[in-house]
Scaffold this motif. Structure first.
Motif, PDB file in Angstrom:
ATOM      1  N   GLN A  77       0.802  -1.216   0.000  1.00 46.26           N
ATOM      2  CA  GLN A  77       0.000   0.000   0.000  1.00 46.26           C
ATOM      3  C   GLN A  77       0.842   1.277   0.000  1.00 46.26           C
ATOM      4  OE1 GLN A  77      -3.534   0.156  -0.007  1.00 46.26           O
ATOM      5  NE2 GLN A  77      -3.347  -2.025  -0.461  1.00 46.26           N
ATOM      6  N   GLU A  78       2.082   1.174   0.466  1.00 49.39           N
ATOM      7  CA  GLU A  78       2.897   2.365   0.699  1.00 49.39           C
ATOM      8  C   GLU A  78       4.061   2.464  -0.294  1.00 49.39           C
ATOM      9  OE1 GLU A  78       5.419   4.553   4.302  1.00 49.39           O
ATOM     10  OE2 GLU A  78       4.337   2.670   4.666  1.00 49.39           O
ATOM     11  N   CYS A  79       4.208   3.647  -0.893  1.00 43.70           N
ATOM     12  CA  CYS A  79       5.263   3.888  -1.871  1.00 43.70           C
ATOM     13  C   CYS A  79       5.755   5.322  -1.721  1.00 43.70           C
ATOM     14  CB  CYS A  79       4.713   3.654  -3.274  1.00 43.70           C
ATOM     15  SG  CYS A  79       5.907   3.937  -4.583  1.00 43.70           S
ATOM     16  N   TRP A  80       7.077   5.513  -1.829  1.00 49.92           N
ATOM     17  CA  TRP A  80       7.694   6.842  -1.692  1.00 49.92           C
ATOM     18  C   TRP A  80       8.440   7.212  -2.967  1.00 49.92           C
ATOM     19  CZ3 TRP A  80       8.142  10.108   2.778  1.00 49.92           C
ATOM     20  CH2 TRP A  80       7.426   9.646   3.895  1.00 49.92           C
ATOM     21  N   TYR A  91       4.433  10.645  -1.292  1.00 49.30           N
ATOM     22  CA  TYR A  91       4.215   9.283  -0.835  1.00 49.30           C
ATOM     23  C   TYR A  91       2.729   8.974  -0.707  1.00 49.30           C
ATOM     24  CZ  TYR A  91       3.415  11.156   3.910  1.00 49.30           C
ATOM     25  OH  TYR A  91       2.929  11.842   4.999  1.00 49.30           O
ATOM     26  N   THR A  92       2.417   7.705  -0.887  1.00 51.64           N
ATOM     27  CA  THR A  92       1.051   7.211  -0.716  1.00 51.64           C
ATOM     28  C   THR A  92       1.059   6.047   0.259  1.00 51.64           C
ATOM     29  OG1 THR A  92      -0.886   6.268  -1.841  1.00 51.64           O
ATOM     30  CG2 THR A  92       1.276   5.665  -2.713  1.00 51.64           C
ATOM     31  N   LYS A  93       0.013   5.935   1.027  1.00 54.83           N
ATOM     32  CA  LYS A  93      -0.156   4.807   1.939  1.00 54.83           C
ATOM     33  C   LYS A  93      -1.452   4.055   1.654  1.00 54.83           C
ATOM     34  CE  LYS A  93       2.851   6.376   5.655  1.00 54.83           C
ATOM     35  NZ  LYS A  93       3.097   6.388   7.116  1.00 54.83           N
ATOM     36  N   ASP A  94      -2.064   4.386   0.505  1.00 59.07           N
ATOM     37  CA  ASP A  94      -3.303   3.706   0.124  1.00 59.07           C
ATOM     38  C   ASP A  94      -3.255   3.291  -1.350  1.00 59.07           C
ATOM     39  OD1 ASP A  94      -3.583   6.130  -1.146  1.00 59.07           O
ATOM     40  OD2 ASP A  94      -5.262   6.819   0.094  1.00 59.07           O
ATOM     41  N   SER A 118       8.670  -1.048   7.535  1.00 60.26           N
ATOM     42  CA  SER A 118       7.606  -0.052   7.531  1.00 60.26           C
ATOM     43  C   SER A 118       7.831   1.061   8.547  1.00 60.26           C
ATOM     44  CB  SER A 118       6.253  -0.725   7.797  1.00 60.26           C
ATOM     45  OG  SER A 118       6.267  -1.411   9.041  1.00 60.26           O
TER      46      SER A 118
END
Length: 230
Positions: A77-80, A91-94, A118
């Motif tokens: 779910q998480e990408c930077w 960044y996204t966490k969804d 994480s």
């Protein structure tokens, strides 16, 4: 092995009739099926091991001006994305439904990012040039909620950052040689999470990437087909 093309970005023309080619420069997979790609303002996502890709920002006219060259998946779910716009990380966490911004500081351009898990992660950057000696590394221990900052005394531009545990890591920088027509590189090592760094070695050529096998063995690759290992 048969190589099959599965994605090709469209070439865009902006309002001034300038042609934008759309190169892809970095990919990161967090599992056998979930992966991301970045380059020329594109943020690509796949959930079928790369057979199909979706450009999450294909309709945004500002995105071609993005400075991002790296991408790092932390979880599914998480990408930077470091350096998305100048001094910002995106960044996204969804899984890309919404995006947030982390700023490094005035005139500091993020160059690379690495998450051990994480919780533990690092971002490194400098003022943007190969002659800049103002560099910073930011450390989070809570998944990006809070960050600590350390100023670094590097000779050139940091281009890659990698840790093998919460304490031990390496940074690679590139800088102009004395003739200003060629590049050299330095490799630095830390054993205190990035608070202090020691130069391990200098290369009289431009090193473009490295990987760590264990705490004693590294492999670097560079210009003119150069490969070296410790």
């Amino acid at each position: 092995m048969i190589i099959t093309e599965v994605y090709e970005a469209q070439i865009n023309v902006d309002s001034e009739m300038s042609l934008w080619t759309r190169n892809l420069e970095s990919i990161s997979f967090v599992s056998k099926t979930i992966g991301w790609g970045i380059g020329s303002g594109q943020v690509l996502f796949t959930q079928d091991a790369g057979d199909n890709w979706v450009n999450l920002f294909k309709d945004d006219n500002i995105i071609p001006y993005s400075h991002a060259h790296r991408i790092f998946c932390v979880t599914e779910q998480e990408c930077w994305i470091p350096g998305f716009f100048k001094n910002e990380c995106c960044y996204t966490k969804d899984c890309g439904k919404s995006w947030n911004v982390k700023k490094m500081g005035d005139n500091i351009y993020p160059k690379d990012i690495f998450f051990l898990n994480s919780s533990f992660g690092w971002i490194i950057g400098n003022e943007g040039g190969y002659k800049s000696k103002k560099a910073e590394i930011h450390l989070t221990k809570d998944g990006g909620i809070t960050w600590g900052r350390t100023f670094l005394n590097l000779i050139g531009m940091p281009i890659k950052l990698l840790f093998i545990n919460e304490l031990c890591g390496w940074v690679l920088d590139n800088f102009l040689a004395n003739d200003e027509d060629s590049f050299e590189s330095n490799l630095y090592y830390t054993k205190d999470s990035g608070r202090t760094w020691k130069r391990v070695t200098n290369f009289n050529k431009q090193i473009l990437d490295f990987t760590v096998i264990n705490d004693k063995k590294l492999i670097v690759v560079g210009e003119n087909g150069f490969i070296s290992c410790s």
